[in-house]
Design a protein around this motif. Sequence first.
Motif, PDB file in Angstrom:
ATOM      1  N   PRO A 122     -51.230  36.718 -29.995  1.00 11.47           N
ATOM      2  CA  PRO A 122     -51.527  35.558 -29.156  1.00 11.47           C
ATOM      3  C   PRO A 122     -53.026  35.285 -29.103  1.00 11.47           C
ATOM      4  O   PRO A 122     -53.846  36.203 -29.161  1.00 11.47           O
ATOM      5  N   GLY A 123     -53.367  33.996 -29.030  1.00 12.56           N
ATOM      6  CA  GLY A 123     -54.761  33.575 -28.922  1.00 12.56           C
ATOM      7  C   GLY A 123     -54.999  32.848 -27.610  1.00 12.56           C
ATOM      8  O   GLY A 123     -54.558  33.304 -26.561  1.00 12.56           O
ATOM      9  N   SER A 124     -55.686  31.678 -27.698  1.00 13.21           N
ATOM     10  CA  SER A 124     -56.067  30.974 -26.466  1.00 13.21           C
ATOM     11  C   SER A 124     -54.851  30.413 -25.733  1.00 13.21           C
ATOM     12  O   SER A 124     -53.853  30.046 -26.346  1.00 13.21           O
ATOM     13  N   ALA A 125     -55.055  30.309 -24.423  1.00 11.57           N
ATOM     14  CA  ALA A 125     -54.027  29.683 -23.578  1.00 11.57           C
ATOM     15  C   ALA A 125     -54.246  28.172 -23.566  1.00 11.57           C
ATOM     16  O   ALA A 125     -55.376  27.702 -23.573  1.00 11.57           O
ATOM     17  N   LEU A 126     -53.156  27.426 -23.549  1.00  9.25           N
ATOM     18  CA  LEU A 126     -53.217  25.975 -23.308  1.00  9.25           C
ATOM     19  C   LEU A 126     -52.921  25.753 -21.819  1.00  9.25           C
ATOM     20  O   LEU A 126     -52.465  26.676 -21.136  1.00  9.25           O
ATOM     21  N   PRO A 127     -53.161  24.526 -21.321  1.00 10.05           N
ATOM     22  CA  PRO A 127     -52.946  24.323 -19.890  1.00 10.05           C
ATOM     23  C   PRO A 127     -51.501  24.623 -19.458  1.00 10.05           C
ATOM     24  O   PRO A 127     -50.549  24.294 -20.164  1.00 10.05           O
ATOM     25  N   THR A 128     -51.418  25.273 -18.311  1.00  2.35           N
ATOM     26  CA  THR A 128     -50.110  25.611 -17.732  1.00  2.35           C
ATOM     27  C   THR A 128     -49.396  24.327 -17.309  1.00  2.35           C
ATOM     28  O   THR A 128     -50.016  23.388 -16.833  1.00  2.35           O
ATOM     29  N   VAL A 129     -48.075  24.332 -17.482  1.00  2.00           N
ATOM     30  CA  VAL A 129     -47.269  23.155 -17.097  1.00  2.00           C
ATOM     31  C   VAL A 129     -46.267  23.575 -16.024  1.00  2.00           C
ATOM     32  O   VAL A 129     -45.604  24.597 -16.158  1.00  2.00           O
ATOM     33  N   GLN A 130     -46.175  22.774 -14.967  1.00  2.36           N
ATOM     34  CA  GLN A 130     -45.085  22.975 -14.003  1.00  2.36           C
ATOM     35  C   GLN A 130     -44.139  21.808 -14.159  1.00  2.36           C
ATOM     36  O   GLN A 130     -44.570  20.652 -14.162  1.00  2.36           O
ATOM     37  N   HIS A 131     -42.840  22.119 -14.280  1.00  2.00           N
ATOM     38  CA  HIS A 131     -41.873  21.036 -14.445  1.00  2.00           C
ATOM     39  C   HIS A 131     -40.632  21.344 -13.611  1.00  2.00           C
ATOM     40  O   HIS A 131     -40.198  22.488 -13.530  1.00  2.00           O
ATOM     41  N   HIS A 132     -40.083  20.271 -13.030  1.00  2.00           N
ATOM     42  CA  HIS A 132     -38.879  20.431 -12.214  1.00  2.00           C
ATOM     43  C   HIS A 132     -37.692  19.816 -12.937  1.00  2.00           C
ATOM     44  O   HIS A 132     -37.610  18.602 -13.083  1.00  2.00           O
ATOM     45  N   ILE A 138     -39.820  25.257 -13.599  1.00  2.00           N
ATOM     46  CA  ILE A 138     -40.422  26.190 -14.550  1.00  2.00           C
ATOM     47  C   ILE A 138     -41.941  26.085 -14.476  1.00  2.00           C
ATOM     48  O   ILE A 138     -42.487  24.987 -14.312  1.00  2.00           O
ATOM     49  N   THR A 139     -42.589  27.227 -14.541  1.00  2.00           N
ATOM     50  CA  THR A 139     -44.019  27.249 -14.821  1.00  2.00           C
ATOM     51  C   THR A 139     -44.137  27.787 -16.236  1.00  2.00           C
ATOM     52  O   THR A 139     -43.693  28.908 -16.526  1.00  2.00           O
ATOM     53  N   LEU A 140     -44.669  26.951 -17.102  1.00  2.00           N
ATOM     54  CA  LEU A 140     -44.704  27.282 -18.527  1.00  2.00           C
ATOM     55  C   LEU A 140     -46.139  27.598 -18.940  1.00  2.00           C
ATOM     56  O   LEU A 140     -47.047  26.795 -18.714  1.00  2.00           O
ATOM     57  N   TYR A 141     -46.325  28.785 -19.514  1.00  2.00           N
ATOM     58  CA  TYR A 141     -47.653  29.242 -19.942  1.00  2.00           C
ATOM     59  C   TYR A 141     -47.701  29.241 -21.475  1.00  2.00           C
ATOM     60  O   TYR A 141     -47.203  30.174 -22.105  1.00  2.00           O
ATOM     61  N   PRO A 142     -48.288  28.204 -22.085  1.00  2.00           N
ATOM     62  CA  PRO A 142     -48.339  28.155 -23.546  1.00  2.00           C
ATOM     63  C   PRO A 142     -49.575  28.859 -24.112  1.00  2.00           C
ATOM     64  O   PRO A 142     -50.664  28.777 -23.516  1.00  2.00           O
ATOM     65  N   PHE A 143     -49.400  29.506 -25.240  1.00  2.00           N
ATOM     66  CA  PHE A 143     -50.500  30.183 -25.936  1.00  2.00           C
ATOM     67  C   PHE A 143     -50.457  29.815 -27.412  1.00  2.00           C
ATOM     68  O   PHE A 143     -49.379  29.756 -28.006  1.00  2.00           O
ATOM     69  N   LEU A 144     -51.629  29.640 -28.013  1.00  2.00           N
ATOM     70  CA  LEU A 144     -51.678  29.592 -29.466  1.00  2.00           C
ATOM     71  C   LEU A 144     -51.405  31.004 -29.976  1.00  2.00           C
ATOM     72  O   LEU A 144     -51.664  31.979 -29.264  1.00  2.00           O
TER      73      LEU A 144
END
Length: 189
Positions: A122-132, A138-144
């Motif tokens: 895993p590398g850098s994190a992208l902005p966290t997304v909260q979605h209903h 869900i709180t989604l934590y994306p990473f490159l």
Amino acid sequence: MYNIIIRISSPKSNNIDASNILSIIPPPTNKLLIANFTVTEATYAVLCILTKSVQFPYLYHMIDVTCALIEQQGKILICQRSATMNLPLKWEFPGGKIEAGETKVACLIREIKEELGLDIVPGSALPTVQHHYPDFSITLYPFLAVVNKGTVKLTEHAQAIWVLPDALRNYEWAEADIPVVDAYLALLA
Ligand SMILES: Nc1nc2c([nH]c(=O)n2[C@@H]2O[C@H](COP(=O)(O)OP(=O)(O)OP(=O)(O)O)[C@@H](O)[C@H]2O)c(=O)[nH]1
């Protein structure tokens, strides 16, 4: 442990009273500030009584999920959920729920190994997304990420394909992933 969603009813209000606790199941359009606290089952029960909640023992389901944007030779790996999974046949970035005590990065490495048989870095994190979604949030934590070892072996998805970034918008994404696609494309622009 239970996740309790608390609505802060107005931007000026510093007080959170019992009437705000559990008072909403946020619809997708809800723009109010939502704070998320974790409490014990006993505290949750007391809050239910205070708020006369009809939800006990059912909980509004909030999950923390990591996902990987795995890059290789200018392409990115995207996965289609199977017809039997929730959000059937939607496209997503591979990943999964964070287990208790697990770091986001450890979760990502574990999930990608389990789901696709790949060792990733895993590398850098992208902005966290909260979605209903209608039945969970869900709180989604994306990473490159990049592949360290292995080739894709499907264990649960309908398909996993490598696509050029320009093609990312052609797929029917799980709704939580749309801001992730946007953030990724903005990063490349
Ligand atoms: N892995 C992953 N899950 C996502 C994304 N976007 C999104 O909304 N989700 C949702 O977040 C949840 C992820 O958990 P998961 O992948 O472990 O869930 P699951 O239902 O497949 O597995 P489970 O049987 O262990 O509950 C799913 O409900 C999935 O629909 C994404 O980009 N990656």
